[in-house]
Design a protein around this motif. Structure first.
Motif, mmCIF file in Angstrom:
data_model
loop_
_atom_site.group_PDB
_atom_site.id
_atom_site.type_symbol
_atom_site.label_atom_id
_atom_site.label_comp_id
_atom_site.label_asym_id
_atom_site.label_seq_id
_atom_site.Cartn_x
_atom_site.Cartn_y
_atom_site.Cartn_z
ATOM 1 N N ASP A 281 11.164 10.400 -29.538
ATOM 2 C CA ASP A 281 11.401 11.981 -30.239
ATOM 3 C C ASP A 281 10.276 12.432 -29.365
ATOM 4 O O ASP A 281 10.140 13.807 -30.186
ATOM 5 C CB ASP A 281 11.037 11.715 -31.286
ATOM 6 C CG ASP A 281 12.118 11.244 -32.206
ATOM 7 O OD1 ASP A 281 13.796 10.812 -31.839
ATOM 8 O OD2 ASP A 281 12.461 10.353 -33.237
ATOM 9 N N ASN A 282 9.618 12.097 -28.312
ATOM 10 C CA ASN A 282 8.820 13.692 -27.519
ATOM 11 C C ASN A 282 9.873 14.753 -27.115
ATOM 12 O O ASN A 282 10.051 14.285 -26.356
ATOM 13 C CB ASN A 282 8.395 12.692 -26.364
ATOM 14 C CG ASN A 282 6.773 13.014 -26.245
ATOM 15 O OD1 ASN A 282 7.373 15.083 -25.883
ATOM 16 N ND2 ASN A 282 5.664 12.865 -25.865
ATOM 17 N N PRO A 283 8.879 15.966 -27.880
ATOM 18 C CA PRO A 283 10.023 17.315 -27.521
ATOM 19 C C PRO A 283 9.503 17.470 -25.613
ATOM 20 O O PRO A 283 10.381 18.572 -25.472
ATOM 21 C CB PRO A 283 9.902 18.084 -28.486
ATOM 22 C CG PRO A 283 8.605 17.625 -28.492
ATOM 23 C CD PRO A 283 7.919 15.713 -28.834
ATOM 24 N N HIS A 284 8.366 16.787 -25.249
ATOM 25 C CA HIS A 284 8.017 17.058 -23.994
ATOM 26 C C HIS A 284 8.732 16.593 -22.994
ATOM 27 O O HIS A 284 8.246 16.590 -21.702
ATOM 28 C CB HIS A 284 6.530 16.802 -23.951
ATOM 29 C CG HIS A 284 6.133 17.638 -25.302
ATOM 30 N ND1 HIS A 284 6.157 19.598 -25.365
ATOM 31 C CD2 HIS A 284 5.041 17.900 -26.395
ATOM 32 C CE1 HIS A 284 5.413 20.017 -26.557
ATOM 33 N NE2 HIS A 284 4.283 18.126 -26.881
ATOM 34 N N ARG A 290 12.547 9.435 -21.134
ATOM 35 C CA ARG A 290 12.456 9.216 -22.480
ATOM 36 C C ARG A 290 13.156 7.746 -22.359
ATOM 37 O O ARG A 290 12.467 6.366 -22.733
ATOM 38 C CB ARG A 290 12.158 9.644 -23.641
ATOM 39 C CG ARG A 290 11.133 10.465 -24.429
ATOM 40 C CD ARG A 290 12.194 11.049 -25.794
ATOM 41 N NE ARG A 290 12.427 12.493 -24.864
ATOM 42 C CZ ARG A 290 13.842 12.975 -25.304
ATOM 43 N NH1 ARG A 290 13.364 12.269 -27.055
ATOM 44 N NH2 ARG A 290 14.479 13.746 -25.257
ATOM 45 N N GLY A 291 14.249 7.532 -21.980
ATOM 46 C CA GLY A 291 14.435 6.347 -21.859
ATOM 47 C C GLY A 291 14.439 4.973 -20.975
ATOM 48 O O GLY A 291 14.353 4.445 -20.905
ATOM 49 N N ASP A 432 20.303 15.892 -22.223
ATOM 50 C CA ASP A 432 19.567 16.013 -23.780
ATOM 51 C C ASP A 432 19.842 16.283 -24.645
ATOM 52 O O ASP A 432 19.655 16.306 -26.113
ATOM 53 C CB ASP A 432 18.560 16.726 -23.090
ATOM 54 C CG ASP A 432 17.746 16.634 -22.622
ATOM 55 O OD1 ASP A 432 16.919 15.876 -22.682
ATOM 56 O OD2 ASP A 432 17.176 17.711 -21.140
ATOM 57 N N HIS A 433 21.755 16.353 -24.772
ATOM 58 C CA HIS A 433 22.093 16.825 -26.159
ATOM 59 C C HIS A 433 23.564 16.363 -26.073
ATOM 60 O O HIS A 433 24.386 15.843 -24.828
ATOM 61 C CB HIS A 433 22.618 18.194 -26.255
ATOM 62 C CG HIS A 433 21.565 18.960 -26.821
ATOM 63 N ND1 HIS A 433 20.745 19.501 -27.444
ATOM 64 C CD2 HIS A 433 21.059 19.743 -25.425
ATOM 65 C CE1 HIS A 433 19.689 20.401 -27.207
ATOM 66 N NE2 HIS A 433 19.456 20.268 -26.426
#
Length: 460
Positions: A281-284, A290-291, A432-433
Motif C-alpha cells: 500500500d506504499n503511496p510513494h 510494489r508488485g 495504478d488504477h
C-alpha cells in the motif's frame, strides 16, 4: 477515546468475516497442522483432505456465482457448519477406527469451504478503496491466523502430559464448539448492498445477475488471459501444506510440540501479513513497482527456506509408522523442551508460516488489483480457491500414496519456481488504477435495459 467503526463500514465487515474464519477455517488449519488430523496414522486424514479438495475445486470455482446469487450471510452460515461436522467426525474415528465418515465429511467440507472462501475473498478485496487493499488483507489475515494460534494452544495444553501421538476427544469437542460459533457469526454480516465507505460511497452497487449469466461468467474465467497466467500461482499456493504438516511437523515432533509449533507458525503469519501491507500500500511507489518488489521478496525468501528444508530432509526418510516403527529422524521425535535439538527445526517451521503469509497475501493483492468490481472479484476469488484446491488435492494424495519425503520437497520447490515467472509478468502489467466498478455497473445497466427493450418488443 477509542472510536469503534460503524457496523456498515468495510472494516467492520472484514473484521467480522475474519472472526468467522478465525473460528472455522483457522481451527481446521490448526487440526490439519497436527498432521493427519492429529492421528498417528495419517491415511484417513490424507484421504479426507483429498475428498475435501476434490469438491473444493468445483465449489471454489462455482462459489463466486453462488455468493452473487444467494448473498453472504446464509451461505457463510451453512458453510461454517461443515467445518464443525468435519471436526466431529474425528471423535467417531477415535471410537470406531472407521475412516468412512471422516472422508465423507471432508467431501462435504469442500463444498462449504469453496463457498465460504469465495464470499470472504469478495468482502476482503472489494470493500476497501484501492489504496488500502493490502491493509485490509493484512487485517483479515491477522484475525484469521489468530485462530490458528488459539488452535495450536488447545492441543498443546490439552495434550501437554499425553504419552500418545493422537489427539484426545476433548480437543475435537473444543474445535466443534468453536466452529459452530463461527457459523453463527456469519449471520451477523451485513448485506453487501448496505455497506458504505466513510466517504458515503457504496462498496457494491446494485447489480443485475442470474444463474445463466453467472454460468457464462464462470466459463469466461478460463479464457481470461490474466487468470490463465495466474494458474501456476493458484495451483501452488496451498500445495506445500501437506508436506509441512505431515513429512515435517508430524514426522519429527511429538504431539505436544506439534501444537507448540503451530502457535508460532500462525503467529508468524500475522506479523508477516502486517509487514507486507506497508509495501503493497506504499503511496510513494507505483503499483507495478510494489508488485515486482513483492514477487522478488517471495522468490528469495521461499527459495531460502526450501534450501534449509533440504538440509533437514536429508537426515530422515519417514515419521512414526502405524505399525509402531518410530521415526528414523536422528534421536527420535523432538520435544520443544530439548532446546539443543528443537531450536533449528522449530525456527524453520515458523519460517514456513512467514512464507505462506507472504505468498498468499501477495496473491490476493494481485487479484484485487485487477478490478474493483465486487462480482468479478467474487468469481476471481472463487477461481483462485478452486485451482488452489486442485493443487492441494494432488499434494495430499502424494503423501497418502507414500511418495518419498524428498520427492515431495522437490515437487514443492519446482512448483514454486514455475509459479514465480507468471506472477512477475502479471505484476509488471498492473496499472495504478483498476477498472472501476462504476464502469462495470454502467455496462450492466445498459445490458439490463437492452433486455427490457427486447422483452417489450416481444410483447408488442
Amino acid at each position: 477515546m477509542l472510536k469503534l467503526p460503524r457496523y456498515y463500514s468495510p472494516m467492520t465487515q472484514v473484521v467480522l468475516v475474519g472472526f468467522v474464519c478465525f473460528l472455522c477455517p483457522a481451527m481446521f488449519n490448526a487440526l490439519n497442522g497436527m498432521g493427519g488430523g492429529g492421528q498417528v496414522d495419517r491415511t484417513t486424514g490424507n484421504n479426507a483432505n483429498t475428498a475435501l479438495y476434490c469438491t473444493f475445486v468445483v465449489f471454489g470455482i462455482l462459489g463466486g456465482a453462488i455468493v452473487n446469487l444467494c448473498g453472504v450471510r446464509w451461505t457463510i452460515f451453512g458453510s461454517g457448519l461443515t467445518y464443525a461436522l468435519y471436526s466431529a467426525s474425528y471423535i467417531y474415528l477415535n471410537h470406531t477406527g472407521s475412516g468412512a465418515f471422516t472422508i465423507a465429511a471432508g467431501g462435504l467440507l469442500g463444498v462449504g469451504a469453496g463457498i465460504l472462501w469465495a464470499a470472504q475473498g469478495m468482502i476482503m478485496v472489494s470493500y476497501p478503496r484501492e489504496d488500502e487493499k493490502a491493509h485490509y488483507i493484512a487485517v483479515f489475515w491477522i484475525v484469521f491466523n489468530l485462530g490458528g494460534v488459539v488452535g495450536g494452544i488447545l492441543p498443546f495444553a490439552i495434550n501437554y502430559h499425553s504419552s500418545t501421538d493422537s489427539l484426545s476427544d476433548g480437543v475435537y469437542v473444543a474445535f466443534v464448539v468453536l466452529e459452530c460459533l463461527g457459523a453463527a457469526l456469519g449471520l451477523a454480516l451485513a448485506p453487501p448492498a448496505k455497506v458504505t465507505r466513510d466517504d458515503g460511497t457504496s462498496v457494491v452497487l446494485v447489480k443485475y445477475t442470474n444463474a445463466g449469466k453467472e454460468a457464462v461468467e464462470i466459463l469466461k474465467l478460463f479464457m481470461n488471459p490474466m487468470m490463465l497466467a495466474l494458474l501456476p500461482m493458484c495451483f501452488t499456493s496451498n500445495f506445500f501444506y501437506s508436506y509441512q504438516y505431515g513429512p515435517v511437523n508430524a514426522s519429527i515432533f511429538n504431539i505436544r510440540t506439534r501444537g507448540f509449533n503451530n502457535i508460532f507458525y500462525w503467529g508468524a503469519q500475522m506479523a508477516s501479513a502486517y509487514a507486507l501491507s506497508f509495501l503493497l500500500d506504499n503511496p510513494h511507489m507505483t503499483r507495478r513497482t510494489r508488485g515486482l518488489v513483492a514477487v522478488a521478496i517471495v522468490a528469495v525468501f521461499f527459495n531460502s527456506i526450501w534450501g534449509g528444508t533440504l538440509k533437514l530432509q536429508l537426515k530422515y526418510t519417514h515419521g512414526p509408522l502405524p505399525s509402531g516403527e518410530p521415526t528414523d529422524y536422528p534421536g527420535g521425535l523432538i520435544d520443544f523442551l530439548d532446546s539443543r535439538r528443537a531450536a533449528g527445526p522449530i525456527v524453520l517451521y515458523t519460517l514456513y508460516g512467514v512464507g505462506d503469509a507472504l505468498y498468499q497475501n501477495l496473491a490476493y493483492w494481485i487479484i484485487g488489483s485487477l478490478t474493483n468490481d465486487s462480482q468479478k472479484l467474487s468469481r476471481y476469488a472463487g477461481f483462485y480457491k478452486g485451482i488452489q484446491s486442485l493443487g492441494a488435492t494432488v499434494a495430499w494424495q502424494l503423501d497418502a500414496k507414500s511418495v518419498s519425503y524428498l520427492n515431495q520437497l522437490i515437487g514443492n520447490w519446482v512448483l514454486l519456481v514455475i509459479s514465480l515467472f507468471p506472477m512477475l509478468f502479471v505484476a509488471a502489467t498492473l496499472k495504478d488504477h483498476s477498472e472501476d466498478a462504476e464502469d462495470a455497473e454502467d455496462a450492466n445497466k445498459k445490458e439490463h435495459l437492452a433486455e427490457d427493450d427486447d422483452n417489450t418488443v416481444k410483447q408488442v
